[in-house]
Structures are given as structure tokens and as C-alpha cells.
Design an enzyme around this catalytic site. Structure first.
Site, short mmCIF file in Angstrom:
data_model
loop_
_atom_site.label_atom_id
_atom_site.label_comp_id
_atom_site.label_asym_id
_atom_site.label_seq_id
_atom_site.Cartn_x
_atom_site.Cartn_y
_atom_site.Cartn_z
N ARG A 259 0.87 -1.19 0.00
CA ARG A 259 0.00 0.00 0.00
C ARG A 259 0.90 1.22 0.00
NH1 ARG A 259 -3.38 1.40 5.25
NH2 ARG A 259 -1.74 2.95 5.50
N HIS A 263 -4.01 5.10 4.11
CA HIS A 263 -5.25 4.35 3.86
C HIS A 263 -6.16 5.14 2.92
CE1 HIS A 263 -8.82 1.95 4.48
NE2 HIS A 263 -9.46 3.04 4.82
N TYR A 272 1.83 5.98 11.82
CA TYR A 272 1.77 4.60 12.34
C TYR A 272 2.65 3.61 11.60
CZ TYR A 272 -1.88 4.48 8.67
OH TYR A 272 -2.58 4.60 7.49
C1 LIG Z 1 -17.69 -3.11 8.96
C2 LIG Z 1 -16.73 -1.96 8.80
N1 LIG Z 1 -15.88 -1.69 9.80
C3 LIG Z 1 -14.98 -0.69 9.66
C4 LIG Z 1 -14.95 0.06 8.51
C5 LIG Z 1 -13.94 1.18 8.34
N2 LIG Z 1 -12.89 0.72 7.45
C6 LIG Z 1 -12.91 1.03 6.14
S1 LIG Z 1 -11.64 0.35 5.33
C7 LIG Z 1 -11.03 -0.37 6.72
C8 LIG Z 1 -9.76 -1.15 6.70
C9 LIG Z 1 -9.84 -2.35 5.85
O1 LIG Z 1 -8.55 -2.91 5.77
P1 LIG Z 1 -8.25 -4.08 4.79
O2 LIG Z 1 -9.38 -5.01 4.76
O3 LIG Z 1 -6.92 -4.64 5.12
O4 LIG Z 1 -8.22 -3.36 3.36
P2 LIG Z 1 -7.22 -2.25 2.86
O5 LIG Z 1 -7.93 -0.95 3.09
O6 LIG Z 1 -5.97 -2.36 3.63
O7 LIG Z 1 -7.03 -2.53 1.42
C10 LIG Z 1 -11.82 -0.08 7.81
C11 LIG Z 1 -11.57 -0.54 9.19
C12 LIG Z 1 -15.87 -0.27 7.48
N3 LIG Z 1 -15.88 0.39 6.33
N4 LIG Z 1 -16.72 -1.30 7.63
#
Ligand SMILES: Cc1ncc(C[n+]2csc(CCOP(=O)(O)OP(=O)(O)O)c2C)c(N)n1
Ligand SMILES: [Mg+2]
Length: 344
Positions: A259, A263, A272
Site C-alpha cells: 500500500r 489508507h 503509524y
Molecule cells: C464493517 C466496517 N468496519 C470498519 C470500517 C472502516 N474501514 C474502512 S476500510 C477499513 C480497513 C480495511 O482494511 P483491509 O481489509 O486490510 O483493506 P485495505 O484498506 O488495507 O485494502 C476499515 C476498518 C468499514 N468500512 N466497515
């Protein structure tokens, strides 16, 4: 050619892409898709700083995993239930630069949602890209349902769904994969493991290094792959597609990716992630890797590469101009598709 040279030529290993059945033209198209995606993504950040794009969530560093998997599919026939980093995947399935920018600018002609969804909540009916919720992992359930329907109808369609490694902690993911394993559905779940879920590292999400280790528990095939290597991803995706089409059931793929950005435009990863880790990311650029492969194999020259970059940049310019000029949604239909409507 001497006899010795002839012998060497005939035993020379075929290039990796040819051994996988990918033509040089196909590989160059994949490179171009990755390049266009990167150019669109970068522009989105600029538009955000200019106050024109409300929110950015980026696929930079994930492109090879997405384009490598898409290359194994039949656009318009197979299905994609994507997640928010799948810009390159959607481009490879048929979404245009203009389609994407219309969504970024939330215009009424945005084919994803007419400006109703957040940016990067992709969908395109003609390309069988299914709209997604912001609630992570819910698309995996939709994908399992589509795969079930395809099987029930006797069609040979394959469904791919993507999510991040952190999102596999959700129950939806378990339920969908369990269901897919039970019914041996033509489903491919591509987990794009970029080490973090916002600021939470993988080791706090799971007790294994690769989420593909869990495939066996669902009664399906699993593979862990270097997601920075488009050819390696294509190889496992092509296997998975073949398995799905021939009734061999689902596959769980874990693609290790980088990445590159925070985020989203709402956080700062320097708070972080250690500096050395961020510096190391720069050595994991999937676009650079494919470019080096193409140059080494003599499939691309520096001049041709420069031209591809210019063409992508012009395509992005055109998309931004068109999207900015496109009409805003009509405020009068704000609630359409939100509340039930009485049918006369
Ligand atoms: C059920 C839910 N919990 C929390 C969030 C907030 N949120 C959005 S993206 C994310 C992180 C997801 O990480 P990952 O699955 O590793 O995907 P990445 O963004 O790293 O590609 C979070 C916690 C959400 N959208 N939906
Ligand atoms: Mg992640």
C-alpha cells in the site's frame, strides 16, 4: 547460425509470459491498464488537494494483483464484486478513465451511481462490475450469491470478489466462503494483503501469515502469491478460473501487495508506519517490475514507454475535462433509490 547456436536457441526457455499462454500484445495491454490506473489514481490526489475530489482511496501498489487476475477473466461475461482499491481491476474489465472521473466528480452521468456513491465505490453494469457497500466484506456475500445463481442457471460464469486482509476478520467473509465451499461455487476470492487495515497491522488481524492457509478449512483451494508480480498472479488466477469453470469449486488467493499511500485522504500513514518501512515500499513498485520485464524481454523500448505514459496522461486530462463539464445530479431526485417508492 552455427549448429551450437541453433542448439542453444531451441533449448532457450520461453519467456515467462509465453509459457503462461499470454501474448506479448496482451502483456503490453496489461501494462497500459496498470499505467492508466496509476495515472488516474495520482490525479485523484491532486484533485483532492485542489478541493475538487472529496475523498481519495487509492490502489497504488495493488495494480499487478488486480490486472493479473483480470487477465484470466472474460470481461462482460464473468463478474466482479470489487472493493475500493480495485481501480486497475475495473479498468481491466472495461471501465474507462471518463467513467471513473464522472464518479470522482459525482456527476449525474456517472455510470456507477449517477453521483450517489462515494468515489471508488465502483460499478459498471455493462462490465458486470457490481456496486459495493462501504461496509467492508459485504461484497463477498453478494459474490457468493451471484456464483450460486450462475451455477443454478447452468452458466459457466466465474465470479471474482476482492477485499483487504483486515476485512477477512468479518463474519460476512466466513459465511460467504463457507457457503461457497459447501456448494463448490465458481467463486474466486482475491485477498489483497497490504499488511494494514488502516493503521492495524496484519499480526493483529490473524494468527497466520497467509490468509490462504484458511482455504482448507472451507474445503477449497488456496494459494499465496507475490501480488507485485502480474505474471505470478495471472498464473494462479488462470488456474482458479479453470477450476471454477470445470466444476472444481472456489479458490482463495492471498496476494501480497504494497500500500503506497495512506489508507485514504483522511489519515497520515507516517504516524503509524516506521520510516524504513515506508522507504522499503518504493522498492516494491509493481509497475516498475512489469516495465523492467518488458524492457528486458525486448517487448518495450524507453521511447515506447514514454509514449504510453503520455497517452495515459492525455486520457486522464480528457477524462477530467469531460467530467468537470458534465451536469450535476438533479437535487429533485436525491431520495431516489433510497426510500421505497409507491408504484401507481
Ligand atoms: C464493517 C466496517 N468496519 C470498519 C470500517 C472502516 N474501514 C474502512 S476500510 C477499513 C480497513 C480495511 O482494511 P483491509 O481489509 O486490510 O483493506 P485495505 O484498506 O488495507 O485494502 C476499515 C476498518 C468499514 N468500512 N466497515
Ligand atoms: Mg489491508
Amino acid at each position: 547460425m552455427s549448429e551450437e547456436e541453433q542448439g542453444r536457441a531451441s533449448t532457450a526457455p520461453s519467456p515467462r509470459h509465453a509459457a503462461l499462454g499470454l501474448s506479448s500484445d496482451r502483456l503490453l495491454t496489461m501494462y497500459r491498464q496498470m499505467m492508466l490506473s496509476r495515472a488516474l489514481d495520482r490525479r485523484m490526489w491532486v484533485l483532492n488537494r485542489q478541493g475538487k475530489a472529496p475523498f481519495v482511496i487509492s490502489g497504488q501498489g495493488h495494480e499487478a494483483a488486480q490486472v493479473g487476475c483480470a487477465a484470466a477473466l472474460r470481461p462482460g461475461v464473468d463478474w466482479l464484486a470489487p472493493y475500493y482499491r480495485d481501480l486497475a481491476f475495473c479498468i481491466a474489465m472495461g471501465m474507462t478513465a471518463r467513467d471513473f472521473m464522472l464518479a470522482v466528480f459525482a456527476r449525474s452521468t456517472d455510470p456507477a451511481s449517477g453521483g450517489r456513491q462515494m468515489p471508488s465505490h465502483f460499478s459498471l453494469r455493462s462490465a458486470r462490475i457490481v456496486t459495493t457497500s462501504s461496509t467492508v466484506a459485504t461484497q463477498v456475500l453478494h459474490a457468493a450469491g451471484i456464483a450460486y445463481a450462475a451455477r443454478a442457471r447452468g452458466l459457466d460464469e466465474v465470479v471474482v470478489t476482492c477485499l483487504g486482509e483486515g476485512s477477512t476478520s468479518k463474519g460476512d467473509w466466513h459465511e460467504a466462503l463457507n457457503f461457497a465451499g459447501v456448494h463448490r461455487l465458481p467463486l474466486i476470492c482475491l485477498v489483497q494483503d497490504n499488511d494494514y487495515a488502516i493503521s492495524v497491522p496484519r499480526r493483529l488481524q490473524m494468527g497466520v501469515d497467509s490468509v490462504a492457509d484458511r482455504a482448507r478449512g472451507y474445503g477449497m483451494a488456496g494459494a499465496s502469491v507475490d501480488g507485485g508480480d502480474a505474471l505470478a498472479v495471472y498464473a494462479v488466477a488462470a488456474d482458479a478460473v479453470e477450476r471454477a469453470r470445470s466444476g472444481g469449486g472456489p479458490t482463495l488467493i492471498d496476494a501480497k501487495v504494497a500500500r503506497f499511500t495512506s489508507h485514504s485522504s483522511d489519515d497520515d500513514q507516517r504516524r503509524y508506519r516506521p520510516r524504513e518501512e515506508l522507504e522499503a515500499l518504493l522498492r516494491r513498485d509493481p509497475l516498475e517490475r512489469l516495465r523492467n520485464y518488458l524492457l528486458d524481454e525486448g517487448l518495450l523500448t524507453d521511447e515506447e514507454d514514454e509514449r504510453v505514459q503520455q497517452e495515459c496522461s492525455a486520457e486522464v486530462d480528457e477524462a477530467v475535462t469531460a467530467a468537470e463539464a458534465a451536469p450535476q445530479p438533479d437535487a429533485a431526485d436525491l431520495e431516489r433509490h433510497v426510500f421505497a417508492e409507491a408504484v401507481e
